[in-house]
Scaffold this active site. Structure first.
Site, PDB file in Angstrom:
ATOM      1  N   GLY A 138      28.839  43.173  49.627  1.00 39.58           N
ATOM      2  CA  GLY A 138      27.568  42.652  49.228  1.00 39.58           C
ATOM      3  C   GLY A 138      26.825  42.558  50.568  1.00 39.58           C
ATOM      4  O   GLY A 138      25.595  41.722  50.340  1.00 39.58           O
ATOM      5  N   ASP A 139      26.961  43.006  51.541  1.00 39.34           N
ATOM      6  CA  ASP A 139      25.999  43.077  52.566  1.00 39.34           C
ATOM      7  C   ASP A 139      26.200  44.096  53.478  1.00 39.34           C
ATOM      8  O   ASP A 139      26.547  45.258  53.171  1.00 39.34           O
ATOM      9  CB  ASP A 139      25.971  41.633  53.296  1.00 39.34           C
ATOM     10  CG  ASP A 139      24.532  41.277  53.906  1.00 39.34           C
ATOM     11  OD1 ASP A 139      23.902  42.184  54.420  1.00 39.34           O
ATOM     12  OD2 ASP A 139      24.501  40.021  54.162  1.00 39.34           O
ATOM     13  N   ASP A 140      26.027  44.236  54.897  1.00 30.24           N
ATOM     14  CA  ASP A 140      26.046  45.239  55.847  1.00 30.24           C
ATOM     15  C   ASP A 140      27.495  45.715  55.680  1.00 30.24           C
ATOM     16  O   ASP A 140      28.625  45.143  55.536  1.00 30.24           O
ATOM     17  CB  ASP A 140      25.690  44.793  57.141  1.00 30.24           C
ATOM     18  CG  ASP A 140      24.403  44.197  57.148  1.00 30.24           C
ATOM     19  OD1 ASP A 140      23.513  44.623  56.436  1.00 30.24           O
ATOM     20  OD2 ASP A 140      24.048  43.361  58.083  1.00 30.24           O
TER      21      ASP A 140
END
Length: 404
Positions: A222-224
């Site tokens: 959900g991110d990097d």
């Protein structure tokens, strides 16, 4: 009588210190207890065989109900073939997860020392009960105490291979104050099954670390996907596929502004990004320090919000031209794929520290809905090789919601 005493001593030598852990010579073998918590047995194995020994966590289902903190590993090989499930006692973890300094983050499992390996043989599964965390977090980002799954802390000469993560609590991995780290053949997936997003479930983040090699990863998060944070150098990332993520990222850096952050000598190559926010990008706060000698090479993507992006004022989008954090000698080479909207690059460098030495070679970005991609640039060197189609305003957002 002497024979009886000798036999009793031998039994004591091979008897497990805790149920579920047996030691034979320098080998500690941990088997599932069938109880509520296997972490004491695993910690006992680290205590007895973590130096000049071997630890084998066998096949089977293990429950982890307490933090595990091991910082004195030396010449140790760890073999994991089982499934480790961190229980969902959220209040326990919020109160007891181990602080790792960076941005008030904490972790459920911290490993440190020198000359150790952790091999999962393609069988090890780390299950974080993340859905419980995603739901109670309700879309918020950095909840204090929400633990990173696995942290390498003050670790040197480490090899990690063949491990699968599912539904991590927070970041999958974190590498801090460490050197000479190799992490290969890892499979990571954080996917929410409810209305609440996973939020900030990075694949890995490096910080105050150097000489790191990452290869053959598949990450849904959900991110990097891979994030290189402050005071990291000599990083090589190769053959990574990222879904639903921020893909390859330098940053965030420069926070707090009073503490300089440096990133040097990073190579990302042979990367695939699918339905992600960005592909090859750099994000900083209005701070101090530098990013220098970074190459994004052979980056292929599909349906990416804003493939190439630089911001000197991430998240607040204020004081964008006051940052003194210098970005220089950055190369994008063979960057190809489809953008979600009509922006292929949004690059705004600080007016107080303009970008220098940016180089673009073979950039082929096509909006997925047709048309021609825009390349917006401000405060970059004129010989970059990128045909800028317009200026990029200060405070240009990381996430676009439509065409520019």
């Amino acid at each position: 009588m002497i024979l009886l005493i000798t036999a009793q001593l031998l039994l004591l030598l091979v008897a497990p210190a805790l149920a579920g852990m047996n030691k034979t010579g320098t080998l500690c073998t941990v088997t599932p207890s069938g109880g509520k918590d296997d972490s004491p047995s695993i910690m006992d194995a680290f205590k007895q065989c973590g130096q000049n020994g071997q630890i084998e966590i066998t096949e089977g289902d293990f429950t982890i109900a307490k933090v595990m903190d091991v910082l004195n590993l030396q010449n140790c090989d760890i073999s994991i073939k089982g499934k480790l499930t961190w229980n969902d006692d959220i209040q326990y973890w919020l109160k007891n997860s181990i602080g790792v300094t960076y941005a008030q983050r904490s972790t459920a499992w911290r490993l440190g020392g020198t000359n150790f390996s952790m091999r999962g043989h393609g069988k090890a599964l780390f299950f974080g009960n993340g859905q419980k965390w995603y739901d109670q977090n309700r879309g918020n980002s950095n909840q204090a105490g929400r633990p990173i799954s696995l942290t390498l802390w003050k670790a040197t000469n480490v090899f990690i291979d063949g491990i699968t993560w599912r539904q991590p609590q927070f970041w999958h991995t974190f590498v801090a104050h460490s050197q000479n780290i190799t992490m290969t053949n890892l499979d990571m997936n954080a996917t929410s099954n409810s209305q609440w997003s996973t939020v900030n479930t990075d694949g890995t983040d490096t910080w105050n670390s150097k000489d790191i090699f990452i290869q053959n990863w598949v990450v849904t998060c959900g991110d990097d996907c891979i994030s290189i944070k402050g005071n990291s150098s000599n990083i090589h990332v190769k053959n990574v596929t990222c879904y639903e993520s921020g893909a390859m990222c330098i940053g965030s850096l420069g926070n707090p502004a009073s503490t300089p952050d440096y990133v040097d000598n990073v190579l990302f190559e042979d990367i695939t990004a699918i339905h992600s926010s960005n592909a090859a990008w750099i994000k900083t706060y209005p701070g101090q320090g530098h990013v220098k000698n970074v190459t994004f090479r052979n980056i292929n993507f599909k349906d990416v919000n804003q493939p190439i992006y630089i911001s000197p004022c991430i998240y607040s989008y204020q004081n964008c031209d006051s940052s003194k954090l210098k970005i220089s000698d950055i190369t994008w080479e063979n960057i190809t794929g489809t953008s979600r909207y009509n922006v292929g690059a949004g690059i705004h460098c600080s007016a107080a520290a303009p970008c220098t030495g940016l180089k673009f070679k073979n950039i082929d970005v096509k909006p997925k809905n047709g048309g021609t991609a825009k390349f917006l640039c401000s405060n970059i060197n004129s010989d970059s090789g990128l045909q800028c189609t317009g200026t990029c305003p200060g405070g240009w957002k990381q996430q676009l919601s439509g065409d520019a």
